[in-house]
Design a protein around this motif. Sequence first.
Motif, mmCIF file in Angstrom:
data_model
loop_
_atom_site.group_PDB
_atom_site.id
_atom_site.type_symbol
_atom_site.label_atom_id
_atom_site.label_comp_id
_atom_site.label_asym_id
_atom_site.label_seq_id
_atom_site.Cartn_x
_atom_site.Cartn_y
_atom_site.Cartn_z
ATOM 1 N N LEU A 199 1.198 -9.302 -7.254
ATOM 2 C CA LEU A 199 1.665 -8.117 -7.972
ATOM 3 C C LEU A 199 2.376 -8.486 -9.264
ATOM 4 O O LEU A 199 2.305 -7.746 -10.251
ATOM 5 C CB LEU A 199 2.591 -7.282 -7.081
ATOM 6 C CG LEU A 199 1.963 -6.682 -5.812
ATOM 7 C CD1 LEU A 199 2.926 -5.711 -5.157
ATOM 8 C CD2 LEU A 199 0.630 -5.993 -6.104
ATOM 9 N N ASP A 221 -0.200 0.863 -6.182
ATOM 10 C CA ASP A 221 0.915 1.207 -5.304
ATOM 11 C C ASP A 221 1.725 -0.030 -4.951
ATOM 12 O O ASP A 221 1.173 -1.100 -4.705
ATOM 13 C CB ASP A 221 0.401 1.847 -4.009
ATOM 14 C CG ASP A 221 -0.125 3.258 -4.220
ATOM 15 O OD1 ASP A 221 0.563 4.024 -4.914
ATOM 16 O OD2 ASP A 221 -1.198 3.585 -3.693
ATOM 17 N N HIS A 222 3.037 0.134 -4.909
ATOM 18 C CA HIS A 222 3.918 -0.922 -4.411
ATOM 19 C C HIS A 222 5.284 -0.315 -4.172
ATOM 20 O O HIS A 222 5.621 0.733 -4.717
ATOM 21 C CB HIS A 222 4.016 -2.090 -5.406
ATOM 22 C CG HIS A 222 4.668 -1.728 -6.701
ATOM 23 N ND1 HIS A 222 6.007 -1.918 -6.934
ATOM 24 C CD2 HIS A 222 4.163 -1.154 -7.823
ATOM 25 C CE1 HIS A 222 6.302 -1.506 -8.157
ATOM 26 N NE2 HIS A 222 5.210 -1.030 -8.725
ATOM 27 N N THR A 259 -0.742 -7.929 0.315
ATOM 28 C CA THR A 259 -1.023 -8.229 -1.090
ATOM 29 C C THR A 259 0.220 -8.709 -1.826
ATOM 30 O O THR A 259 0.160 -9.655 -2.625
ATOM 31 C CB THR A 259 -1.589 -6.979 -1.799
ATOM 32 O OG1 THR A 259 -2.793 -6.566 -1.141
ATOM 33 C CG2 THR A 259 -1.879 -7.249 -3.263
ATOM 34 N N CYS A 260 1.365 -8.094 -1.541
ATOM 35 C CA CYS A 260 2.590 -8.464 -2.268
ATOM 36 C C CYS A 260 3.106 -9.848 -1.884
ATOM 37 O O CYS A 260 3.873 -10.454 -2.632
ATOM 38 C CB CYS A 260 3.680 -7.420 -2.051
ATOM 39 S SG CYS A 260 4.214 -7.241 -0.331
ATOM 40 N N GLN A 272 2.478 -0.344 1.175
ATOM 41 C CA GLN A 272 1.978 0.410 0.030
ATOM 42 C C GLN A 272 1.045 -0.375 -0.884
ATOM 43 O O GLN A 272 0.281 0.213 -1.641
ATOM 44 C CB GLN A 272 3.159 0.929 -0.793
ATOM 45 C CG GLN A 272 3.981 1.987 -0.090
ATOM 46 C CD GLN A 272 3.164 3.218 0.234
ATOM 47 O OE1 GLN A 272 2.607 3.858 -0.642
ATOM 48 N NE2 GLN A 272 3.088 3.549 1.508
ATOM 49 N N CYS A 273 1.109 -1.691 -0.843
ATOM 50 C CA CYS A 273 0.487 -2.498 -1.899
ATOM 51 C C CYS A 273 -0.977 -2.865 -1.651
ATOM 52 O O CYS A 273 -1.573 -3.569 -2.456
ATOM 53 C CB CYS A 273 1.293 -3.790 -2.094
ATOM 54 S SG CYS A 273 1.303 -4.860 -0.623
ATOM 55 N N ARG A 320 7.736 -4.856 -1.852
ATOM 56 C CA ARG A 320 7.266 -6.187 -2.246
ATOM 57 C C ARG A 320 7.777 -7.268 -1.281
ATOM 58 O O ARG A 320 7.977 -8.421 -1.664
ATOM 59 C CB ARG A 320 7.651 -6.524 -3.689
ATOM 60 C CG ARG A 320 7.036 -5.555 -4.705
ATOM 61 C CD ARG A 320 6.991 -6.124 -6.103
ATOM 62 N NE ARG A 320 6.343 -5.172 -7.026
ATOM 63 C CZ ARG A 320 5.823 -5.509 -8.188
ATOM 64 N NH1 ARG A 320 5.869 -6.767 -8.599
ATOM 65 N NH2 ARG A 320 5.262 -4.599 -8.972
ATOM 66 N N CYS A 336 -0.588 0.293 6.276
ATOM 67 C CA CYS A 336 -1.140 -0.062 4.964
ATOM 68 C C CYS A 336 -2.552 0.481 4.755
ATOM 69 O O CYS A 336 -2.972 0.700 3.624
ATOM 70 C CB CYS A 336 -1.125 -1.575 4.780
ATOM 71 S SG CYS A 336 -2.232 -2.490 5.895
#
Length: 248
Positions: A34, A55-56, A83-84, A65-66, A59, A162
């Motif tokens: 990210l 979206d994030h 992903t984060c 959200q990511c 983290r 998610c």
Amino acid sequence: MHIRLKIWRQENSQDTGKMQDYELADVNPDMSFLEMLDMLNEQLLEQGQRAIEFDHDCREGICGQCGVMINGRAHGPLKNTTTCQLHMRSFREGETIYIEPFRATAFPVKCDLKIDRTAFDRVIQAGGYISVNTGQAPEANSIPIGHPVAEAAFDAAACIGCGACVAVCKNSSAALFTSAKITHLVLLPQGAVEAQQRVRHMVDQMDAEGFGHCSNTEACEAECPQQISVLHIARMNWEYNKAQLLKK
């Protein structure tokens, strides 16, 4: 690092969208994925272009959200990693990285990599709770719960919503998500009172949202960053069938 990016760009939910090419130089391998997108957005804004929306929130791998598809895999190449929490050292110098939103009928794309996950919220609203009288918090030891049961419930509750399970399923099924939310309550005495009503309402809402049926390919468990087990789906089916029988 020098990397090439192919990113899905879509102005809004009505736009057809397309993949667009970008390049980034001087990417630090210790950057998170990210942070790399932040770096690209700074470059785009300096050039007077629209930033890439994604979206994030936390983290920290706990808000869910990511999630995006990275080179065709939900959350990217590392198992059990959001992903984060993915870092650029997981990619090679000069590599081309494809980034797309999670895709499902129930997850319409809002803009670029942002999707609408409110279908999950409505599944939870249908029964993912317990009804209790308001007032002072009960004494923690008033309802003894064995350690194995508490741990099993906690494992199910670890689902972060998610949507990776939906994105990787060939049927876009939300069975893993819904079953985890059902299981973590049905295992506890506090959730037993409304168990039958809960499972019927949540499964019916899941179907109403347009999610597909589970066909036991187990891709959802393989890509889930929280390692949620497909055994929860078996538990959901058992609870649903029992509820239907007792209803009659």
